[in-house]
Design a protein around this motif. Structure first.
Motif, PDB file in Angstrom:
ATOM      1  N   THR A  83      -2.812  25.937   5.532  1.00  0.00           N
ATOM      2  CA  THR A  83      -1.468  25.741   4.969  1.00  0.00           C
ATOM      3  C   THR A  83      -0.936  24.342   5.265  1.00  0.00           C
ATOM      4  N   LEU A  84      -1.512  23.664   6.263  1.00  0.00           N
ATOM      5  CA  LEU A  84      -1.061  22.316   6.623  1.00  0.00           C
ATOM      6  C   LEU A  84      -1.309  21.309   5.509  1.00  0.00           C
ATOM      7  N   PHE A  85      -2.355  21.576   4.690  1.00  0.00           N
ATOM      8  CA  PHE A  85      -2.765  20.599   3.675  1.00  0.00           C
ATOM      9  C   PHE A  85      -2.875  21.200   2.271  1.00  0.00           C
ATOM     10  N   ASP A  86      -2.386  22.432   2.103  1.00  0.00           N
ATOM     11  CA  ASP A  86      -2.443  23.084   0.797  1.00  0.00           C
ATOM     12  C   ASP A  86      -1.165  22.770   0.017  1.00  0.00           C
ATOM     13  N   SER A  87      -1.163  21.629  -0.639  1.00  0.00           N
ATOM     14  CA  SER A  87       0.046  21.161  -1.334  1.00  0.00           C
ATOM     15  C   SER A  87       0.436  22.039  -2.513  1.00  0.00           C
TER      16      SER A  87
ATOM     17  N   ASN B 149       5.084  29.870   6.309  1.00  0.00           N
ATOM     18  CA  ASN B 149       4.013  29.123   6.981  1.00  0.00           C
ATOM     19  C   ASN B 149       4.517  27.918   7.764  1.00  0.00           C
ATOM     20  N   ILE B 150       4.804  26.803   7.074  1.00  0.00           N
ATOM     21  CA  ILE B 150       5.097  25.559   7.789  1.00  0.00           C
ATOM     22  C   ILE B 150       6.149  24.746   7.044  1.00  0.00           C
ATOM     23  N   TRP B 151       6.911  23.935   7.806  1.00  0.00           N
ATOM     24  CA  TRP B 151       8.055  23.210   7.227  1.00  0.00           C
ATOM     25  C   TRP B 151       7.641  22.064   6.318  1.00  0.00           C
ATOM     26  N   CYS B 152       6.425  21.571   6.455  1.00  0.00           N
ATOM     27  CA  CYS B 152       5.976  20.420   5.689  1.00  0.00           C
ATOM     28  C   CYS B 152       4.491  20.557   5.382  1.00  0.00           C
ATOM     29  N   CYS B 153       4.026  19.774   4.427  1.00  0.00           N
ATOM     30  CA  CYS B 153       2.602  19.793   4.082  1.00  0.00           C
ATOM     31  C   CYS B 153       2.159  18.347   3.912  1.00  0.00           C
ATOM     32  N   LEU B 154       1.156  17.942   4.679  1.00  0.00           N
ATOM     33  CA  LEU B 154       0.698  16.560   4.588  1.00  0.00           C
ATOM     34  C   LEU B 154      -0.327  16.415   3.472  1.00  0.00           C
TER      35      LEU B 154
ATOM     36  N   LEU C 284       0.058  25.398  -2.712  1.00  0.00           N
ATOM     37  CA  LEU C 284       0.766  26.550  -2.139  1.00  0.00           C
ATOM     38  C   LEU C 284       2.147  26.130  -1.655  1.00  0.00           C
ATOM     39  N   PHE C 285       2.210  24.988  -0.990  1.00  0.00           N
ATOM     40  CA  PHE C 285       3.479  24.514  -0.455  1.00  0.00           C
ATOM     41  C   PHE C 285       4.487  24.262  -1.584  1.00  0.00           C
ATOM     42  N   ALA C 286       4.029  23.628  -2.671  1.00  0.00           N
ATOM     43  CA  ALA C 286       4.916  23.357  -3.813  1.00  0.00           C
ATOM     44  C   ALA C 286       5.434  24.660  -4.420  1.00  0.00           C
ATOM     45  N   ASN C 287       4.578  25.678  -4.490  1.00  0.00           N
ATOM     46  CA  ASN C 287       5.009  27.001  -4.986  1.00  0.00           C
ATOM     47  C   ASN C 287       6.136  27.552  -4.125  1.00  0.00           C
ATOM     48  N   ASN C 288       5.935  27.505  -2.811  1.00  0.00           N
ATOM     49  CA  ASN C 288       6.937  28.028  -1.877  1.00  0.00           C
ATOM     50  C   ASN C 288       8.226  27.217  -1.937  1.00  0.00           C
ATOM     51  N   PHE C 289       8.078  25.907  -2.065  1.00  0.00           N
ATOM     52  CA  PHE C 289       9.236  25.010  -2.120  1.00  0.00           C
ATOM     53  C   PHE C 289      10.048  25.276  -3.384  1.00  0.00           C
ATOM     54  N   ASN C 290       9.347  25.435  -4.494  1.00  0.00           N
ATOM     55  CA  ASN C 290       9.989  25.745  -5.776  1.00  0.00           C
ATOM     56  C   ASN C 290      10.770  27.057  -5.689  1.00  0.00           C
ATOM     57  N   LYS C 291      10.137  28.067  -5.131  1.00  0.00           N
ATOM     58  CA  LYS C 291      10.789  29.392  -5.013  1.00  0.00           C
ATOM     59  C   LYS C 291      12.057  29.325  -4.176  1.00  0.00           C
ATOM     60  N   ILE C 292      11.974  28.586  -3.061  1.00  0.00           N
ATOM     61  CA  ILE C 292      13.122  28.556  -2.155  1.00  0.00           C
ATOM     62  C   ILE C 292      14.291  27.765  -2.764  1.00  0.00           C
TER      63      ILE C 292
ATOM     64  N   ASN D 172      -0.070  27.818  12.864  1.00  0.00           N
ATOM     65  CA  ASN D 172      -0.611  27.907  11.506  1.00  0.00           C
ATOM     66  C   ASN D 172      -2.129  27.761  11.476  1.00  0.00           C
ATOM     67  N   LEU D 173      -2.689  27.200  12.537  1.00  0.00           N
ATOM     68  CA  LEU D 173      -4.151  27.023  12.619  1.00  0.00           C
ATOM     69  C   LEU D 173      -4.832  28.085  13.475  1.00  0.00           C
ATOM     70  N   GLY D 174      -4.057  29.043  13.989  1.00  0.00           N
ATOM     71  CA  GLY D 174      -4.635  30.044  14.882  1.00  0.00           C
ATOM     72  C   GLY D 174      -5.018  29.444  16.228  1.00  0.00           C
ATOM     73  N   MET D 175      -4.244  28.428  16.665  1.00  0.00           N
ATOM     74  CA  MET D 175      -4.542  27.714  17.923  1.00  0.00           C
ATOM     75  C   MET D 175      -3.439  27.950  18.961  1.00  0.00           C
ATOM     76  N   GLY D 176      -2.948  29.173  18.997  1.00  0.00           N
ATOM     77  CA  GLY D 176      -1.861  29.521  19.915  1.00  0.00           C
ATOM     78  C   GLY D 176      -2.182  29.274  21.380  1.00  0.00           C
ATOM     79  N   GLU D 177      -3.468  29.392  21.746  1.00  0.00           N
ATOM     80  CA  GLU D 177      -3.832  29.202  23.162  1.00  0.00           C
ATOM     81  C   GLU D 177      -3.654  27.747  23.606  1.00  0.00           C
ATOM     82  N   TRP D 178      -3.467  26.829  22.650  1.00  0.00           N
ATOM     83  CA  TRP D 178      -3.276  25.414  22.957  1.00  0.00           C
ATOM     84  C   TRP D 178      -1.800  25.058  23.100  1.00  0.00           C
TER      85      TRP D 178
END
Length: 490
Positions: A462-466, A270-275, A468-476, A419-425
């Motif tokens: 995914t930008l603010f789902d800490s 998803n994304i490199w960081c989570c705010l 989920l992000f922590a799960n992914n970070f732990n796995k990696i 990640n937000l489905g805003m590719g047209e921007w």
């Protein structure tokens, strides 16, 4: 008075005046120190820092270059040089990494005989992970970390902080509560820090500063931990091959960009960081201000140092082509009369009607976020794109308009929008930049619907789902440790 040719005294007076906010007088004292002592690396470095504050980035880089040329072992000046380089567009994409590699060559390794042996457990039940930073406080690094750590601490991981600053605040206290062990290393020399990390049995050491202020990059060449990574602090290569990984994602660090780093690319899903979500309530305007105002209000709340001449040229053209439009710039630097005057002059050179510009000085975070309710579209600077500001833009439901970049630092907005489905921007080039934005801002109702979509989308994105992000970070982290042990066993 006793010794008018004492260069060090002139340099010191310059530092004091700069600290008091008297930048013009400080400038004179730094110049005097350099005149008295032409090979004065520290004075050139101080002058570079002052010029950065005044958004004179070209001159700032030149002074850092001089500081480094005089004294290649001035690692602070070297980091300042590399950090400020990213704001300019006149260099080839390969220039930064070439200079970053020279930084590594300037560093001297401490003798292995002085360093204690590793104490880590090869088959741990809990992975010991160290975070080293000067920014474990109200700072973007703190904003990224606080919720991620809240979930990460419940994993099979032991968290250790190595804080390289004496400055603390309310966020520092929250962060302390999430770490198992907390050290302040700001007064410790490199050897002491290396031996402390080894004594702690750290498996993975994560740098969260890169070439920003207060970094401790020189310790990494001694490999205080068997695995080392850089993440979130400075989104560019450290130039230090002893740092094994740079942590990104598929958008900011595509594998075809591996030649931009001395580190190996490690991609998070998803994304490199989570705010972390703000811990205060804030009202979000569901409708675009344009519906009420009858015109488009653009905005950018990034450090004004990112507004190079090309950015101002683009945005001037934008203001000229979007009828009755306005642009709000908000930054702590705009409390400086000099910076305000400088920005106005640069827009004026592009024939911009200055009545279209609204310049606001920085404010506390809640007020900053509330200002997003005044704007319809956030403009991302280039090549040094927004990071935290772009996450905050999304949180407030404001669409972010991005020019496609070529480096980690210039791709943050792409990752956020994808990640937000805003590719047209995302605009692919200059021609598309103007064509797309004119189309996206022509229908106020559609623009307002986009805002409503974003406000609904971000809460669970995914930008603010800490968690989920922590799960992914732990796995990696476990994945790279397992890879290391397999290699070790062979």
């Amino acid at each position: 008075e006793l010794d008018p040719k004492f260069a060090d005294a002139h340099n010191n007076i310059g530092e004091i005046l700069e600290g008091l906010g008297n930048l013009e007088e400080a400038y004179k004292f730094y110049k005097k120190a350099i005149k008295l002592k032409s090979n004065y690396s520290e004075a050139y470095n101080n002058l570079g820092i002052l010029l950065f504050k005044l958004d004179k980035i070209g001159e700032c880089v030149e002074n850092f270059q001089k500081a480094v040329k005089i004294n290649q072992k001035n690692s602070r000046a070297y980091s300042n040089y590399l950090f400020s380089l990213n704001h300019l567009i006149k260099y080839k994409d390969s220039y930064y990494i070439e200079e970053a590699k020279k930084f590594r060559l300037s560093l001297k390794k401490i003798s292995d005989q002085l360093c204690i042996p590793y104490k880590y457990n090869i088959n741990p039940k809990k992975l010991i992970v160290g975070f080293i930073s000067a920014d474990l406080k109200n700072h973007p690094v703190g904003f990224y970390l606080v919720d991620t750590l809240k979930y990460l601490k419940n994993k099979n991981i032991k968290l250790i902080a190595y804080h390289n600053s004496t400055k603390t605040d309310d966020l520092t206290q929250k962060l302390k509560g999430h770490f198992d062990i907390w050290y302040n290393i700001s007064n410790e020399n490199d050897l002491s820090v290396i031996n402390l990390i080894r004594k702690n049995g750290v498996h993975i050491l994560i740098d969260m500063s890169g070439h920003t202020k207060g970094n401790r990059l020189p310790i990494f060449i001694n490999k205080p931990a068997p695995i080392q990574a850089t993440w979130a602090g400075h989104l560019a290569s450290t130039g230090i091959p002893e740092i094994d990984y740079i942590i990104g994602d598929q958008y900011v660090t595509p594998l075809e960009n591996k030649n931009q780093f001395t580190e190996n690319i490690l991609q998070l899903p998803n994304i490199w960081c989570c705010l972390s979500k703000p811990d205060f309530k804030i009202k979000k305007e569901i409708s675009s201000p344009a519906l009420k105002n009858g015109f488009i209000t653009f905005g950018c709340f990034n450090n004004t140092a990112k507004l190079n001449d090309k950015v101002i040229e683009y945005w001037s053209k934008l203001l000229d082509n979007v009828p009755n439009s306005k642009l709000i710039l908000k930054s702590p630097k705009l409390k400086s009369i000099y910076v305000v005057k400088n920005i106005k002059n640069r827009f004026k050179k592009n024939n911009t009607n200055l009545n279209k510009l609204i310049l606001e000085k920085g404010s506390h975070r809640k007020e900053l976020l509330e200002t997003y309710n005044k704007i319809d579209v956030a403009l991302d600077p280039f090549p040094y794109s927004g990071g935290t500001t772009s996450f905050e833009t999304a949180w407030m439901g404001v669409p972010l308009y991005v020019l496609k970049g070529k480096t980690f630092l210039s791709k943050c907005g792409e990752s956020i929008n994808n990640n937000l489905g805003m590719g047209e921007w995302i605009a692919n080039d200059e021609k598309e930049y103007f064509f797309k934005i004119l189309k996206l801002t022509s229908d106020f109702n559609k623009l307002s619907q986009t805002r409503e979509y974003l406000i609904k989308k971000v809460s669970n994105s995914t930008l603010f789902d800490s968690s989920l992000f922590a799960n992914n970070f732990n796995k990696i982290l476990w994945k790279i440790w397992e890879k290391f042990t397999l290699k070790k066993q062979k």
